[in-house]
Design an enzyme around this catalytic site. Structure first.
Site, PDB file in Angstrom:
ATOM      1  CG  ASN A  15      -7.919   0.958   7.905  1.00 19.45           C
ATOM      2  OD1 ASN A  15      -6.982   1.338   8.547  1.00 19.45           O
ATOM      3  ND2 ASN A  15      -8.223   0.942   6.699  1.00 19.45           N
ATOM      4  N   GLY A  36      -7.263   5.638   5.261  1.00 21.10           N
ATOM      5  CA  GLY A  36      -6.577   6.580   4.346  1.00 21.10           C
ATOM      6  C   GLY A  36      -7.032   7.872   4.590  1.00 21.10           C
ATOM      7  CD  GLU A  78     -10.583  -4.635   6.636  1.00 24.61           C
ATOM      8  OE1 GLU A  78      -9.355  -5.142   6.878  1.00 24.61           O
ATOM      9  OE2 GLU A  78     -10.771  -4.312   5.603  1.00 24.61           O
ATOM     10  CE1 TYR A  83      -7.133   4.414  -0.469  1.00 30.21           C
ATOM     11  CE2 TYR A  83      -6.666   2.358  -1.468  1.00 30.21           C
ATOM     12  CZ  TYR A  83      -6.982   3.314  -0.612  1.00 30.21           C
ATOM     13  OH  TYR A  83      -6.716   2.622   0.723  1.00 30.21           O
ATOM     14  NE  ARG A  95     -12.890   2.603   6.431  1.00 29.57           N
ATOM     15  CZ  ARG A  95     -11.944   2.552   5.554  1.00 29.57           C
ATOM     16  NH1 ARG A  95     -11.120   3.289   5.480  1.00 29.57           N
ATOM     17  NH2 ARG A  95     -11.593   1.302   5.300  1.00 29.57           N
ATOM     18  CD  GLU A 104      -2.569  -1.350   2.593  1.00 31.47           C
ATOM     19  OE1 GLU A 104      -3.511  -0.438   3.148  1.00 31.47           O
ATOM     20  OE2 GLU A 104      -2.294  -2.180   3.220  1.00 31.47           O
ATOM     21  CB  SER A 134      -5.681  -0.810   0.180  1.00 32.02           C
ATOM     22  OG  SER A 134      -5.507   0.552   1.021  1.00 32.02           O
ATOM     23  CG  ASP A 181     -14.308  -0.639   5.858  1.00 34.22           C
ATOM     24  OD1 ASP A 181     -14.817   0.405   6.356  1.00 34.22           O
ATOM     25  OD2 ASP A 181     -13.325  -1.191   5.577  1.00 34.22           O
TER      26      ASP A 181
END
Length: 317
Positions: free
Chosen positions: A280, A284, A278, A220, A259, A25, A151, A261
């Site tokens: 994070n 990002g 998951e 992205y 964060r 990443e 990612s 998800d």
């Protein structure tokens, strides 16, 4: 709409922004670090951006920053390794500490902890690539992914009715490498964040490229996805996402910003389940990233967010 509180005053001067690094990443991290560095300069901080290599300790000792903003993603950046270096150097840093970072990064171990805390997760198995290639280790549809990447790197979806696992399962590593095989969860893609003790609103992510999940390009690439903020959900579901986000954050021992998800299946004939995919711990910070968007919806500019993160940074936690 929920709103964040007052942005703290600037009390620190020199910030080292850690970016790039050694993981798959790297490019995303370079973008995150550049955006963070620019915003922190606008907030009045003295900023040194560091493209992290294996000499990180020497680089930091040479510049002696007051605090590190960790904008790394993936292995060595958000798995507890860099956090351990910063603890040894006694330099305050953003995001979660050593244990929470390592735990959240290992998807299977994180599932165990979240499940105990009452957060529903998808069933999964850890097997070698060889085993995942030779036979279905669970009925399709399922997902094959590295247990310690982010990612959507290396994610393969095996569709319903597949006679055998696809050859792509063998790509990306040794056949003896461990991968996670996880039940595919259909439904809407949702995400929610924690900033300190504040839980944000909920975004629904709609990939615009006809894909079944929120892949690297959707995350992205410009125009890769559409974000519905706030997500159009029934009130009880909406609040469940927010409460489970905080519960997962706390169960894993996260601090700063994280964060979570989710997938929510409310389709006709669907299961109605709300599953956490998951957490994070290093979300990002690019122009298309979700946490800055959620903070903006709650009343903070990008500069406000990164200043809060710098002032919140600590070590020995």
């Amino acid at each position: 709409m929920t709103t964040l509180g007052v942005v703290p005053k600037r009390t620190r001067d020199h910030v080292a922004v850690l970016k790039g690094g050694l993981s798959a990443e790297r490019d995303v991290s370079l973008n995150s670090g550049a955006a963070v560095g620019e915003a922190l300069r606008e907030e009045g901080y003295r900023v040194t951006e560091i493209d992290v290599d294996r000499n990180l300790a020497g680089q930091l000792e040479a510049i002696n920053p007051d605090v590190c903003f960790n904008a790394l993603h993936g292995k060595f950046g958000e798995d507890g390794c860099v956090q351990g270096v910063l603890e040894l150097l006694a330099i305050p840093y953003t995001h979660s500490g050593v244990l929470a970072s390592a735990l959240a990064m290992h998807k299977e171990r994180a599932k165990d902890v979240m499940k105990l805390a009452g957060v529903a997760v998808a069933e999964a198995k850890l097997v070698t690539r060889r085993e995942a290639l030779e036979r279905h280790v669970m009925p399709p549809p399922y997902v094959v992914k590295p247990p310690m990447e982010g990612s959507s790197v290396g994610v393969i979806i095996v569709p319903p009715g597949a006679e055998r696992p696809p050859n792509s399962v063998a790509a990306g590593g040794s056949l003896d490498q461990i991968v996670m095989v996880e039940r595919y969860v259909a439904g809407r893609e949702l995400t929610c964040a924690v900033i300190g003790d504040f839980v944000t609103d909920v975004i629904e992510i709609v990939p615009l490229r006809g894909l079944a999940f929120y892949d690297y390009e959707s995350k992205y690439g410009p125009g890769g996805s559409k974000h519905e903020l706030p997500a159009q959900l029934l009130p009880d579901v909406y609040q469940s996402v927010r409460s489970l986000t905080l519960r997962a954050h706390q169960a894993l021992g996260c601090r700063g910003v994280s964060r979570a998800d989710f997938r929510f299946d409310d389709t006709a004939g669907g299961t109605g389940e709300l599953i956490c995919l998951e957490v994070n711990t290093q979300p990002g910070m690019t122009g298309t990233s979700l946490v800055p968007e959620l903070a903006g919806h709650a009343g903070w500019s990008f500069g406000d967010l990164v200043r809060w993160m710098v002032e919140d940074a600590s070590c020995n936690r």
